[in-house]
Design a protein around this motif. Structure first.
Motif, PDB file in Angstrom:
ATOM      1  N   THR A  70     -21.531  -0.546  -3.330  1.00  0.00           N
ATOM      2  CA  THR A  70     -20.279  -1.154  -3.785  1.00  0.00           C
ATOM      3  C   THR A  70     -19.218  -0.055  -3.902  1.00  0.00           C
ATOM      4  OG1 THR A  70     -20.727  -0.794  -6.145  1.00  0.00           O
ATOM      5  CG2 THR A  70     -21.610  -2.829  -5.157  1.00  0.00           C
ATOM      6  N   GLU A  75     -17.411  -2.719  -9.886  1.00  0.00           N
ATOM      7  CA  GLU A  75     -17.641  -3.795  -8.920  1.00  0.00           C
ATOM      8  C   GLU A  75     -19.091  -4.266  -8.977  1.00  0.00           C
ATOM      9  OE1 GLU A  75     -18.025  -4.812  -4.239  1.00  0.00           O
ATOM     10  OE2 GLU A  75     -16.860  -3.013  -4.717  1.00  0.00           O
ATOM     11  N   ASN A  78     -19.455  -6.540 -11.937  1.00  0.00           N
ATOM     12  CA  ASN A  78     -18.835  -7.840 -11.660  1.00  0.00           C
ATOM     13  C   ASN A  78     -19.684  -8.667 -10.707  1.00  0.00           C
ATOM     14  OD1 ASN A  78     -15.675  -8.441 -12.494  1.00  0.00           O
ATOM     15  ND2 ASN A  78     -16.253  -6.299 -12.721  1.00  0.00           N
ATOM     16  N   LEU A  79     -20.199  -8.026  -9.664  1.00  0.00           N
ATOM     17  CA  LEU A  79     -21.055  -8.729  -8.709  1.00  0.00           C
ATOM     18  C   LEU A  79     -22.309  -9.252  -9.399  1.00  0.00           C
ATOM     19  CD1 LEU A  79     -22.153  -9.584  -5.947  1.00  0.00           C
ATOM     20  CD2 LEU A  79     -22.751  -7.186  -5.513  1.00  0.00           C
ATOM     21  N   LYS A  82     -21.036 -12.019 -12.438  1.00  0.00           N
ATOM     22  CA  LYS A  82     -20.386 -13.209 -11.881  1.00  0.00           C
ATOM     23  C   LYS A  82     -21.249 -13.850 -10.795  1.00  0.00           C
ATOM     24  CE  LYS A  82     -15.714 -11.598 -12.917  1.00  0.00           C
ATOM     25  NZ  LYS A  82     -14.434 -11.089 -12.367  1.00  0.00           N
ATOM     26  N   GLY A  83     -21.959 -13.007 -10.047  1.00  0.00           N
ATOM     27  CA  GLY A  83     -22.820 -13.543  -8.996  1.00  0.00           C
ATOM     28  C   GLY A  83     -23.964 -14.367  -9.551  1.00  0.00           C
ATOM     29  N   GLU A  86     -22.516 -17.721 -10.930  1.00  0.00           N
ATOM     30  CA  GLU A  86     -22.268 -18.699  -9.868  1.00  0.00           C
ATOM     31  C   GLU A  86     -23.565 -19.237  -9.276  1.00  0.00           C
ATOM     32  OE1 GLU A  86     -19.471 -17.153  -7.031  1.00  0.00           O
ATOM     33  OE2 GLU A  86     -17.897 -16.931  -8.546  1.00  0.00           O
ATOM     34  N   THR A 108     -15.876  -8.614 -18.248  1.00  0.00           N
ATOM     35  CA  THR A 108     -16.424  -9.569 -17.277  1.00  0.00           C
ATOM     36  C   THR A 108     -16.983 -10.795 -17.996  1.00  0.00           C
ATOM     37  OG1 THR A 108     -16.950  -7.787 -15.736  1.00  0.00           O
ATOM     38  CG2 THR A 108     -18.057  -9.878 -15.368  1.00  0.00           C
ATOM     39  N   GLN A 227     -19.425 -11.866  -4.128  1.00  0.00           N
ATOM     40  CA  GLN A 227     -18.074 -12.032  -4.679  1.00  0.00           C
ATOM     41  C   GLN A 227     -17.010 -11.602  -3.670  1.00  0.00           C
ATOM     42  OE1 GLN A 227     -17.692 -13.422  -8.031  1.00  0.00           O
ATOM     43  NE2 GLN A 227     -19.754 -13.879  -7.272  1.00  0.00           N
ATOM     44  N   HIS A 229     -16.333 -11.699   0.478  1.00  0.00           N
ATOM     45  CA  HIS A 229     -16.819 -12.286   1.723  1.00  0.00           C
ATOM     46  C   HIS A 229     -16.047 -11.731   2.919  1.00  0.00           C
ATOM     47  CE1 HIS A 229     -17.787 -15.181  -1.490  1.00  0.00           C
ATOM     48  NE2 HIS A 229     -18.899 -15.359  -0.815  1.00  0.00           N
ATOM     49  N   ARG A 238     -22.233  -8.089  -0.169  1.00  0.00           N
ATOM     50  CA  ARG A 238     -20.984  -7.355  -0.407  1.00  0.00           C
ATOM     51  C   ARG A 238     -20.344  -7.012   0.943  1.00  0.00           C
ATOM     52  NH1 ARG A 238     -17.413  -2.815   0.121  1.00  0.00           N
ATOM     53  NH2 ARG A 238     -16.367  -2.554  -1.875  1.00  0.00           N
TER      54      ARG A 238
END
Length: 382
Positions: A70, A75, A78-79, A82-83, A86, A108, A227, A229, A238
């Motif tokens: 990353t 990051e 967050n990945l 949040k990943g 989701e 986050t 997160q 694309h 990633r």
């Protein structure tokens, strides 16, 4: 420029000379895109990336295929968070973290709460900066999805009971996410019982702008959804053209730390203890955090009877230090970590984090003690 003594290695570290040398060819001679599979320029770049991936994996005891590169730990965090959020879309979700986590984690989770759909428990800590395992276990709900903790605190160096929490997560069927940014390359760590782990190169004598998320394979719990694309790079987790020079540097730094950190940790602990002995001789100076269970190179001290902003400004004339995380250093507010530990606002603002590193020597320590004593005495005599 006449730089001061640098004792802010938790904020960032200089690139090791070996790291710089390893990176240089990939800016020019070997400039290929690692995703270009049809010619030697791409092959050379791809081989360099995979070699670095293996070196980073070796540092934390994982498989190379479990390392996702990353742009840095923020990051990666967050990945990871949040990943996972989701991946559980449509389900009732609860997460557990601690009040003393880095802002990358806290902000986050705050964003997920703001969006709706996520409930978050922020565990308190005691005056030593430690969480209660009993309280942690009690906080687990039927819809808890993840426990997210840092291996070692960035401000105090306090180390959490990772193996015990990993066992709890295994028993409860929960994802265990570790922020290992300050621990990786400083103390031995591993991925046993851990599902996600964020690390960063610039904290371990590698370049800025590159980090990694460890994602455990061959496990029934879900992996984070992408997160970013656009091309499906890094196993689809990633997307984006890989920063080959930085990745090569990250790999070289990881290999160096694996070789050096044991002996270097002992050297730095000895210097850190000399620093503390000198500064704790000053009346009404206190150590923040657990004295024993912490990183070997970190000391966080509170200086009573002085104004915090003035103290930091004057100390920094000759010794580069901080009051806490580099991400919050622009704020005049007391550290959220020290507040959670129960320090009053004035003492929290008058606290300094000293973090030592490879270039720190004994003279630096004695000069620092002398200068800080002079500054504190002058401010108290006002």
């Amino acid at each position: 420029m006449n730089y001061p003594i640098y004792l802010d290695y938790n904020a960032t570290t200089p690139c090791a000379p070996e790291v710089i040398q390893a990176m240089l060819p990939y800016f020019g001679t070997h400039f290929g895109n690692a995703a270009s599979k049809s010619h030697p320029f791409g092959w050379v770049a791809e081989n360099a990336v995979e070699d670095a991936r293996e070196k980073v994996a070796n540092l934390i005891g994982s498989k190379p295929k479990e390392i996702i590169f990353t742009s840095g730990a923020t990051e990666a965090i967050n990945l990871g968070i949040k990943g996972i959020f989701e991946s559980y879309a449509g389900e009732k979700q609860h997460y557990v973290t601690a009040q003393t986590e880095h802002k990358a984690v806290l902000d986050t989770f705050s964003d997920l709460e703001r969006r709706g759909g996520a409930e978050v428990t922020y565990l308190p800590v005691n005056s030593q900066g430690e969480i209660s395992l009993e309280e942690l276990e009690k906080s687990i709900l039927p819809h808890t999805k993840m426990i997210c903790l840092m291996w070692a605190n960035n401000e105090t160096g306090v180390i959490h009971p990772i193996s015990e929490v990993a066992e709890l997560c295994e028993k409860e069927g929960l994802i265990f996410f570790i922020d290992a940014v300050q621990a990786a390359g400083k103390i031995p760590i591993n991925t046993k019982g851990i599902h996600l782990m964020a690390i960063s190169a610039h904290k371990l004598y590698g370049p800025k702008g590159i980090g990694a998320l460890y994602v455990r394979h061959n496990h029934p719990l879900p992996k984070p959804l992408a997160q970013i694309h656009g091309g499906g790079h890094e196993k689809g987790m990633r997307s984006g053209t890989l920063n080959v020079p930085a990745i090569v540097g990250f790999g070289e730094a990881a290999a160096l730390r694996l070789k050096e950190m044991g002996q270097e940790g002992k050297r730095l602990q000895d210097l850190r203890d000399k620093l503390e002995k000198g500064l704790l001789d000053i009346p009404t100076v206190f150590l923040n955090g657990n004295q024993h269970n912490r990183l070997p190179h970190v000391s966080n001290l509170a200086f009573a009877g002085v104004e915090g902003e003035e103290l930091l400004k004057k100390v920094n004339l000759k010794v580069a230090v901080s009051s806490g995380s580099a991400c919050t250093s622009i704020s005049p507010k007391p550290s959220h970590v020290l507040q959670a530990m129960g320090l009053d606002s004035d003492l929290g603002r008058a606290s300094i984090r000293f973090s030592l590193g490879k270039d720190t020597n004994e003279k630096d320590i004695y000069d620092t003690v002398s200068w800080v004593k002079e500054v504190v005495n002058s401010l108290r005599d006002k």
